[in-house]
Motif scaffolding. Structure first.
Motif, mmCIF file in Angstrom:
data_model
loop_
_atom_site.group_PDB
_atom_site.id
_atom_site.type_symbol
_atom_site.label_atom_id
_atom_site.label_comp_id
_atom_site.label_asym_id
_atom_site.label_seq_id
_atom_site.Cartn_x
_atom_site.Cartn_y
_atom_site.Cartn_z
ATOM 1 N N TYR A 174 -4.778 6.807 1.086
ATOM 2 C CA TYR A 174 -5.504 5.554 1.243
ATOM 3 C C TYR A 174 -5.190 4.585 0.088
ATOM 4 O O TYR A 174 -5.602 3.428 0.098
ATOM 5 C CB TYR A 174 -7.010 5.831 1.263
ATOM 6 C CG TYR A 174 -7.830 4.926 2.140
ATOM 7 C CD1 TYR A 174 -8.007 3.580 1.849
ATOM 8 C CD2 TYR A 174 -8.468 5.417 3.279
ATOM 9 C CE1 TYR A 174 -8.774 2.748 2.643
ATOM 10 C CE2 TYR A 174 -9.244 4.596 4.088
ATOM 11 C CZ TYR A 174 -9.387 3.268 3.758
ATOM 12 O OH TYR A 174 -10.154 2.447 4.557
ATOM 13 N N SER A 211 0.834 -1.198 0.000
ATOM 14 C CA SER A 211 0.000 0.000 0.000
ATOM 15 C C SER A 211 0.870 1.250 0.000
ATOM 16 O O SER A 211 2.027 1.225 0.435
ATOM 17 C CB SER A 211 -0.914 0.002 1.229
ATOM 18 O OG SER A 211 -1.726 -1.143 1.266
ATOM 19 N N THR A 245 -8.050 3.161 10.310
ATOM 20 C CA THR A 245 -8.954 3.844 9.380
ATOM 21 C C THR A 245 -10.264 4.135 10.087
ATOM 22 O O THR A 245 -10.591 3.507 11.100
ATOM 23 C CB THR A 245 -9.220 2.994 8.121
ATOM 24 O OG1 THR A 245 -9.896 1.785 8.509
ATOM 25 C CG2 THR A 245 -7.938 2.654 7.392
ATOM 26 N N SER A 247 -13.958 6.480 3.915
ATOM 27 C CA SER A 247 -13.076 6.042 4.992
ATOM 28 C C SER A 247 -11.769 6.824 4.899
ATOM 29 O O SER A 247 -11.303 7.133 3.794
ATOM 30 C CB SER A 247 -12.802 4.539 4.868
ATOM 31 O OG SER A 247 -11.921 4.090 5.872
ATOM 32 N N ASP A 295 -1.315 9.473 -4.639
ATOM 33 C CA ASP A 295 -2.702 9.085 -4.384
ATOM 34 C C ASP A 295 -3.595 10.149 -5.012
ATOM 35 O O ASP A 295 -3.554 11.317 -4.604
ATOM 36 C CB ASP A 295 -2.959 8.989 -2.877
ATOM 37 C CG ASP A 295 -4.365 8.481 -2.533
ATOM 38 O OD1 ASP A 295 -5.287 8.697 -3.342
ATOM 39 O OD2 ASP A 295 -4.539 7.895 -1.455
ATOM 40 N N ASN A 301 -10.294 -2.540 1.612
ATOM 41 C CA ASN A 301 -11.409 -1.845 2.254
ATOM 42 C C ASN A 301 -12.697 -2.619 2.045
ATOM 43 O O ASN A 301 -12.779 -3.486 1.172
ATOM 44 C CB ASN A 301 -11.555 -0.432 1.681
ATOM 45 C CG ASN A 301 -12.311 0.507 2.589
ATOM 46 O OD1 ASN A 301 -12.633 0.169 3.732
ATOM 47 N ND2 ASN A 301 -12.606 1.697 2.103
ATOM 48 N N ILE A 359 -7.660 7.533 6.755
ATOM 49 C CA ILE A 359 -6.551 6.973 7.533
ATOM 50 C C ILE A 359 -6.069 8.000 8.544
ATOM 51 O O ILE A 359 -6.020 9.199 8.258
ATOM 52 C CB ILE A 359 -5.393 6.583 6.596
ATOM 53 C CG1 ILE A 359 -5.759 5.326 5.810
ATOM 54 C CG2 ILE A 359 -4.088 6.351 7.366
ATOM 55 C CD1 ILE A 359 -4.782 4.987 4.704
#
Length: 564
Positions: free
Chosen positions: A263, A168, A236, A278, A306, A268, A280
């Motif tokens: 994220y 991630s 999260t 959602s 991102d 998820n 973080i």
């Protein structure tokens, strides 16, 4: 009869987590049951550690990096100490999903070699062990997210080429910063629960009172950090999932506005649901630990990696302005104003939380800050909007994940099945309703300038995060205090205040109830069972006010600590 295959698979995975703990760190004697030993923090866990391990693990994240980035402590000794304590924590409360201590120790050795050669740290988190909620993909480590059907797969897909190699975005950034990753923590299946329960680790309990829940969905993070098996970690939050575990475990935790933290690449539930996103955020034992982790991640410029991250670096000037306002207020010039939500008109807080509110309110008044009451737009509307957002797919994602193994869904999951999913037009209409409610709340907040006497609207809102101090299993019935923040996309920082005390925190005789739900929630209160549980609150600010809220939460938390 033979157990179903999903039960056997869950048991095997559960045993594999224990098997990954080195034999030297396994507890030989039986751990007393919760009825005989509620609190396994402090002296109880310390007995299994050396004095130096206690010194290291009871230093907060900021204190640790002060030692590791200067070369006073080796990354290896810090990593080994936290791996040991995390191993103990898991054996006490079942808080880990993945253990990769060997890889962490090798990373720490490489960091020490780098420091020896270059006489400088890799980055601001050099040698800092960081734990992760089991949504983040780490190379060579499984991500189950509490689903039996995800064991041995990549998010339920057996032949996905990302299996075992993908990481991630947050993981990549933490490695660049010098953090040492060593474990992933337990979550409730679906992530949609205020208790951490799944068919792999079963139930994660609260280390301060093992009769109670550690919260959810970042529950393993909360329990691990409360046991000081981690100096800080990331969770999260879509309906309170960072703040609830943080407040239940006596920690600090922040729910930032959507778009502040990366994220990208995290697993998820209901992925693609964009009505309430959602987010973080970090959890830790101190507010300055949260600031360290938050600021470090922003230094990696996640907006270039991102597509949903806003280009918004850490703003030192806002932190400095807030500190100046604090200093002016304490010097006798009332420059800060807070609102207090004693209840939301639907469910009243239990006695420990009501007492925490009174303690904080009195502390703020003693410090010279202005206090106003809070009577905002209807929380009933807010709760309805959030509930509809969480059920847009009619439970389809939940069903799909559980059907992978045929496992039973834990009863604590708040997502209910519906015969149909919402249409595009219905989703669009819900988004309009949400936007209109956000506008109402915005204008209400703006209008408080007429009450504060500071020339500004209130600087923050003090509110319960949940009606209870931790919660008895199966008794988490109301998420309105936390999900309101997600609906509005506001910043919220939770902070510890006190602990439940059965001699003080008793229900008043002849109490009146706000609703039938309130009657049920108040009926769940058991002063003896809740005794010793952490009781904290949340400080809510408007969107993208992370620097200000962290600074204010640190100030309030420190001042309350002096008075409790």
């Amino acid at each position: 009869m033979t157990a179903p295959s999903w039960k056997l698979a869950g048991e095997a995975k559960r045993q594999s987590i224990l098997d990954a703990i080195p034999p030297k760190w396994r507890i030989q004697d039986p751990i007393p049951p919760a009825a005989d030993l509620r609190d396994v923090t402090g002296a109880y866990i310390q007995q299994f550690l050396t004095p130096h391990e206690v010194e290291i693990t009871e230093t907060d994240a900021m204190g640790i990096v002060e030692q590791t980035t200067s070369g006073k402590w080796k990354a290896l000794e810090v990593t080994e100490a936290f791996c040991h304590r995390a191993a103990l924590a898991h054996q006490f409360v079942s808080c880990l999903h993945e253990v990769f201590f060997d890889a962490a120790i090798e990373d720490a050795k490489r960091q020490d070699a780098y420091f020896a050669e270059h006489q400088r740290p890799i980055g601001p988190l050099h040698g800092l062990p960081v734990s992760l909620k089991d949504q983040f993909h780490v190379k060579g480590v499984e991500t189950t997210m509490g689903y039996v059907g995800w064991i041995g797969t990549f998010q339920g897909k057996k032949d996905d080429p990302r299996k075992g190699v993908f990481e991630s975005e947050l993981v990549r950034e933490l490695r660049n910063l010098g953090a040492v990753l060593y474990c992933k923590t337990s979550v409730p299946a679906t992530l949609m629960s205020g208790e951490t329960v799944n068919n792999i680790i079963t139930y994660t309990t609260n280390p301060k009172n093992r009769l109670l829940s550690c919260g959810g969905s970042s529950g393993g993070e909360g329990a691990l950090i409360a046991l000081k098996g981690s100096p800080g970690g990331f969770g999260t939050d879509i309906g309170g999932s960072i703040r609830i575990p943080a407040v239940f475990n006596g920690l600090y935790g922040i729910r930032p506005s959507a778009g502040r933290m990366p994220y990208e690449g995290a697993a998820n539930s209901m992925d693609g649901q964009n009505t309430i996103l959602s987010v973080i955020g970090p959890l830790g034992t101190t507010a300055r630990s949260l600031k360290l982790l938050f600021k470090a991640v922003l230094s990696q410029q996640p907006w270039y990696h991102d597509p949903l991250v806003v280009e918004l670096p850490w703003r030192d000037e806002i932190e400095q302005e807030t500190r100046a306002l604090i200093e002016q207020s304490t010097a006798g010039s009332p420059k800060l104003a807070f609102a207090v939500m004693r209840h939301d008109g639907i469910v009243q807080p239990h006695p420990p939380i009501a007492r925490a509110l009174s303690l904080v309110e009195q502390t703020l008044r003693d410090l010279g800050h202005q206090i106003i009451d809070w009577t905002p737009p209807s929380p009933v509307i807010a709760g309805d909007l959030a509930n509809r957002a969480f059920h847009l797919d009619g439970g389809a994602d939940k069903r799909q994940q559980f059907e992978l193994s045929g496992e039973d869904a834990p009863a604590q999951i708040i997502i209910e099945d519906s015969p149909s999913q919402r249409t595009a037009s219905e989703i669009a209409a819900l988004n309009v309703e949400k936007r209109e409610f956000q506008k109402l709340y915005m204008e209400y907040w703006n209008k408080t300038v007429e009450q504060t006497g500071t020339g500004r609207p209130v600087d923050g809102l003090i509110s319960p995060c949940a009606p209870h101090a931790a919660v008895l299993p199966y008794k988490y019935r109301y998420v309105g205090y936390s999900s309101l923040v997600n609906l509005l996309d506001y910043t919220s920082v939770v902070f510890p205040v006190t602990h439940a005390d059965q001699t003080v925190d008793v229900l008043p005789p002849g109490a009146e109830f706000l609703s039938s739900l309130d009657r049920t929630v108040q009926g769940d209160y058991d002063a003896a069972a809740y005794d010793g549980a952490p009781a904290g609150l949340q400080l809510i600010g408007r969107r993208f006010q992370e620097e200000k809220m962290l600074t204010l939460a640190e100030h309030i938390g420190e001042q309350v600590k002096l008075r409790v």
